[in-house]
Design a protein around this motif. Structure first.
Motif, PDB file in Angstrom:
ATOM      1  N   ASN A   3      28.787  13.445  76.753  1.00  0.00           N
ATOM      2  CA  ASN A   3      29.697  12.971  75.729  1.00  0.00           C
ATOM      3  C   ASN A   3      29.213  11.621  75.214  1.00  0.00           C
ATOM      4  N   ARG A   5      30.909   9.156  74.664  1.00  0.00           N
ATOM      5  CA  ARG A   5      31.674   8.058  75.271  1.00  0.00           C
ATOM      6  C   ARG A   5      32.571   8.624  76.359  1.00  0.00           C
ATOM      7  N   GLY A   7      35.737   9.420  78.294  1.00  0.00           N
ATOM      8  CA  GLY A   7      37.104   9.508  77.818  1.00  0.00           C
ATOM      9  C   GLY A   7      37.241  10.178  76.469  1.00  0.00           C
ATOM     10  N   ALA A   8      36.125  10.353  75.753  1.00  0.00           N
ATOM     11  CA  ALA A   8      36.168  11.020  74.459  1.00  0.00           C
ATOM     12  C   ALA A   8      36.151  12.525  74.668  1.00  0.00           C
ATOM     13  N   PRO A   9      36.721  13.282  73.735  1.00  0.00           N
ATOM     14  CA  PRO A   9      36.637  14.738  73.857  1.00  0.00           C
ATOM     15  C   PRO A   9      35.187  15.209  73.769  1.00  0.00           C
ATOM     16  N   LEU A 142      32.938   5.642  67.989  1.00  0.00           N
ATOM     17  CA  LEU A 142      32.953   5.842  69.440  1.00  0.00           C
ATOM     18  C   LEU A 142      31.990   4.904  70.141  1.00  0.00           C
ATOM     19  N   GLY A 168      38.189   2.085  75.204  1.00  0.00           N
ATOM     20  CA  GLY A 168      38.966   3.102  75.885  1.00  0.00           C
ATOM     21  C   GLY A 168      38.914   4.423  75.151  1.00  0.00           C
ATOM     22  N   ALA A 169      39.813   5.331  75.511  1.00  0.00           N
ATOM     23  CA  ALA A 169      39.856   6.656  74.887  1.00  0.00           C
ATOM     24  C   ALA A 169      40.296   6.527  73.435  1.00  0.00           C
ATOM     25  N   ASP A 171      42.156   7.041  69.948  1.00  0.00           N
ATOM     26  CA  ASP A 171      43.501   7.447  69.547  1.00  0.00           C
ATOM     27  C   ASP A 171      43.368   8.267  68.259  1.00  0.00           C
TER      28      ASP A 171
END
Length: 833
Positions: A3, A5, A7-9, A142, A168-169, A171
């Protein structure tokens, strides 16, 4: 796949992207309307020609002559059908060009990185963005560099806005205002510095740009100045023709007392004098010419540039990706006085240098040299754990080096690569050590190699600036960008056509000269460098530009000075560019050419032409095709000017001389059914001259259709008029009935028309039955069958007021037609073109 990043999908797969696209709809703000058949039909029916045909038909029907009225109505319907068919073909060509010009974007899918049409981006897609590219959707940053984004399309503020990666993740519901300090970038804005990975939040009409209803770019559909000027000419000629025809009708009625015949005579003359083919021919040539160019990977964003292409006398091209393949390969690694080349086998002592160079690359490399290092590392069994990446330091104007920091246990290390001068500064390399390295560097440059220096820092402090830390010079990595296989032949063809090729590059002068020697570019004057350009006065620069054809270490903004310098000598300049800073030069050039694959959106929007495959040979092919289109368009306009002279003359002279009329509206209608497809389709499809690329470019000030060409058309038309009218007079004096004399003259006029079209269009030395002339022979065959029908079938003969002439007179008609129509073509053939 990792991924972008934590925490990213995860990246979408192609199947998931299609499902998301089905839910959200295409990523487009509006669907551009196309001209449907109904709109084309309404436009066609408003043309003066068809209005007058219908007026003549109405007059016949009012008089009770149903047969002749029906004939004119049928002919008008057939004429409208031909025009609608041609216009529909033009719309299909324009639609195909629009799809080629549609913007694209780089996305990261589960299957890997790929370039897709921007309209196919779906929410949740990972988008790779870099300097000079438009953001295709509202998205969140990201990871990557701190992006500088131009949001003026939304805010009106020209100052770039900095966009740092999100913390962070991400939004997915974020919707800040443009201009705010946030990690969100907006559709339609432009990345002016840095590169990053984005996560698409909203697409299409859901974006901020979509919500305020603004549209971006499309292929220009407005009329060109040439079209507007031609329509004005046709309007004035039509008005003059109408006034003249009213006078003729009044005179006919006054002297002969027959108002019905007077009205028909006036309408016949009006139809024959109205040059409605001029705008139609321009539309056809510009639409189909653009389509033909696109088939050669040359997309004309502005149709008027077709007229310019054939006149290009100086072609300024970039080296990388245009002359060369833009697919770098590692050609050498140099460290500690030893050099490794691919033919040497295993890396040996050069493994450490390659490892440092690999760490100085982006995690998801897009730069050709980064990709080349990754390929060599994979082949050598080297790899790096991308999850240990900590921070990157992009190139700066004062430090042309890319630095990448990595986690190394509890500490950090860093690797850097870039221009040797920048790495020397970073490592504080002593002058004594620099001399040996520079000698090695010069040797690589003489071989046409591009060289980067590599350095590393084992104990890197993230809290301090890179320049304040202890970097070690590791060595040099040399890259080769092979010349494209077709470049040598294309440059030779361009020079043979009188087109000077100037290579402009940011590379080292020795590298530029090496490539120029291999490609066949004139390098007798050596390489003129950017610093030398900056120090020259305008007069000195112009003097050097008369001879210099290789320019090295040129900054993008200096290309504008080069373009203006070449244009000051009267050259027609084509300029290639791919970067944000190339836009002024592209706009200043007579033909700005943007690279379709590697070019920035800014460059593509500023350019007249987009090169879809980035190949130099495609540019030369475009010049060749541009010359053909220009020449054939000029021939078509000469033919149109010529053919209206005998039609109008034969409609007018019998009235003035008190003789039976030769032409009635039905006759002119049948002629128009021949003239319209001939001038539009036959001339547009005519093959180019064999020696088109052995001739020098036409002068800058030479018009498409000047007084000389008008005179040529009038002379051809007068010869055909005099010949047919003399045949008609002779037939009447020899006692032929008016119907037979009329048929004799009409056969000569139709056959002379076709002969004139062939003689005007055909180039000396071309094959008589060239396969590309199928349309001409089809039209000629159809016209012959129509003539046979109206002469041999009593019903049609009475409608056209014909009687079958004796065979001897028919032979005379064909002979007159051949001589009067072909004389100018024969004369051109005898004088060699």
């Amino acid at each position: 796949m990792m991924n972008p990043r934590p925490g990213a999908p995860a990246p979408l797969s192609d199947a998931e992207a299609r499902e998301a696209l089905a839910r959200s709809g295409f990523n487009e703000l509006e669907v551009l309307p196309q001209r449907g058949v109904g709109r084309i039909l309404r436009s066609t029916l408003s043309e003066p020609m068809f209005v007058m045909l219908l007026a003549a038909a109405a007059l016949y029907l009012m008089l009770g002559d149903l047969a002749e009225g029906a004939l004119l109505v049928g002919g008008a319907i057939l004429s409208v059908g031909l025009v609608v068919m041609q216009e529909t073909r033009n719309e299909r060509a324009i639609s195909a060009l629009r799809s080629l010009a549609a913007p694209t974007a780089r996305v990261l899918r589960a299957e890997g990185e790929r370039r897709v049409p921007a309209r196919e981006i779906a929410p949740g897609d990972f988008i790779l963005i870099g300097e000079g590219e438009r953001v295709p959707a509202d998205a969140i940053v990201l990871r990557g560099d701190v992006l500088a984004v131009d949001e003026s399309i939304l805010t009106g503020e020209s100052a770039p806005v900095l966009k740092a990666p999100c913390i962070g993740a991400p939004d997915m519901a974020m919707d800040p205002d443009p201009g705010d300090a946030s990690p969100v970038v907006f559709s339609g804005t432009m990345a002016t510095r840095g590169q990053a990975t984005l996560l698409a939040l909203r697409t299409g009409r859901a974006t901020r740009l979509g919500r305020i209803g603004r549209s971006l770019s499309a292929i220009e559909q407005g009329q060109t100045p040439l079209q507007r000027a031609m329509r004005r000419v046709v309007g004035w000629l039509g008005a003059a023709a109408l006034a003249f025809c009213v006078l003729v009708a009044v005179a006919y009625w006054y002297f002969r007392g027959d108002w019905i015949e007077a009205g028909l005579a006036g309408l016949t003359l009006a139809i024959s004098l109205t040059p409605e083919e001029f705008p139609m021919v321009l539309v056809v040539f510009l639409a189909l010419g653009s389509w033909r160019l696109a088939r050669h990977n040359v997309l004309a964003r502005r149709s008027a540039v077709i007229e310019t292409l054939g006149a290009v006398s100086v072609l300024c091209v970039d080296k990388t990706g245009t002359l060369t393949q833009n697919s770098m390969e590692v050609a050498a690694l140099a460290t500690g006085g030893s050099v490794w080349r691919p033919d040497d086998g295993p890396l040996g002592d050069h493994t450490g240098l390659l490892d440092a160079a690999l760490r100085a690359c982006a995690v998801e490399p897009s730069d050709p040299m980064d990709r080349a290092l990754h390929r060599l590392a994979n082949a050598s069994g080297l790899s790096s754990d991308t999850s240990q990446s900590v921070r990157t330091y992009p190139l700066r104007p004062d430090l042309l080096a890319f630095i990448h920091a990595w986690r190394a246990g509890d500490a950090a290390m860093a690797a850097a690569k870039g221009a040797p001068e920048a790495i020397f500064r970073l490592c504080r390399t002593p002058e004594a050590d620099r001399a040996a390295i520079l000698a090695q560097l010069a040797g690589f440059a003489e071989d046409g190699l591009r060289v980067l220096a590599v350095a590393s820092c084992e104990k890197f402090d993230l809290a301090r600036e890179p320049e304040a830390q202890d970097f070690r010079f590791d060595g040099l990595a040399a890259f080769r960008d092979p010349l494209r296989p077709d470049v040598g032949a294309a440059i030779a063809e361009a020079r043979g056509a009188g087109v000077a090729v100037a290579m402009i590059t940011g590379d080292h002068p020795a590298t530029a000269l090496a490539v120029a020697r291999e490609a066949g570019i004139d390098y007798a004057e050596g390489a003129l460098t950017g610093p030398e350009l900056a120090s020259m006065a305008t007069e000195e620069l112009h003097g050097r530009l008369q001879r210099a054809r290789v320019f090295a270490r040129v900054r993008p903004e200096q290309k504008l000075a080069l373009v203006e310098g070449f244009r000051a000598f009267g050259h027609v300049v084509a300029m290639t560019g791919d970067g944000v800073n190339d836009a002024p030069a592209l706009q200043a050039a007579d033909a700005g050419i943007a690279m379709g694959k590697r070019g920035s959106d800014v460059a593509r929007e500023a350019a007249d032409i987009v090169l879809l495959d980035d190949h130099f040979a495609s540019i030369v092919g475009g010049i060749r095709l541009g010359r053909r289109i220009f020449t054939n368009l000029r021939k078509a306009l000469i033919y149109i000017s010529a053919i209206h002279v005998p039609v109008a003359g034969l409609a007018l002279l019998p009235i003035v001389m008190g003789l039976p009329p030769i032409l009635y509206p039905a006759h002119v209608m049948m002629l128009e059914l021949v003239i319209d497809p001939v001038c539009a389709l036959v001339f547009e499809g005519e093959p180019g001259a064999r020696d088109a690329m052995q001739r020098p470019p036409r002068p800058r000030g030479e018009p498409l259709f000047g007084l000389r060409h008008i005179a040529m058309g009038l002379l051809d038309g007068l010869v055909l008029l005099a010949s047919v009218y003399a045949l008609y007079l002779t037939a009447l004096r020899q006692g032929l009935p008016a119907e037979q004399a009329r048929a004799t003259a009409y056969v000569a006029l139709v056959c002379g028309n076709l002969t004139l079209a062939f003689a005007t269009a055909a180039e000396p030395g071309s094959s008589f039955f060239d396969a590309r002339r199928r349309i001409f022979w089809a039209i000629a065959g159809t016209a012959a069958l129509l003539l046979i029908a109206v002469l041999a079938l009593p019903f049609l003969a009475s409608l056209f007021r014909f009687q079958l002439p004796p065979p001897l007179w028919l032979a005379a008609s064909l002979g007159i037609a051949l001589i009067a129509g072909a004389w100018s073509g024969v004369a051109r053939l005898l004088r060699g073109g």
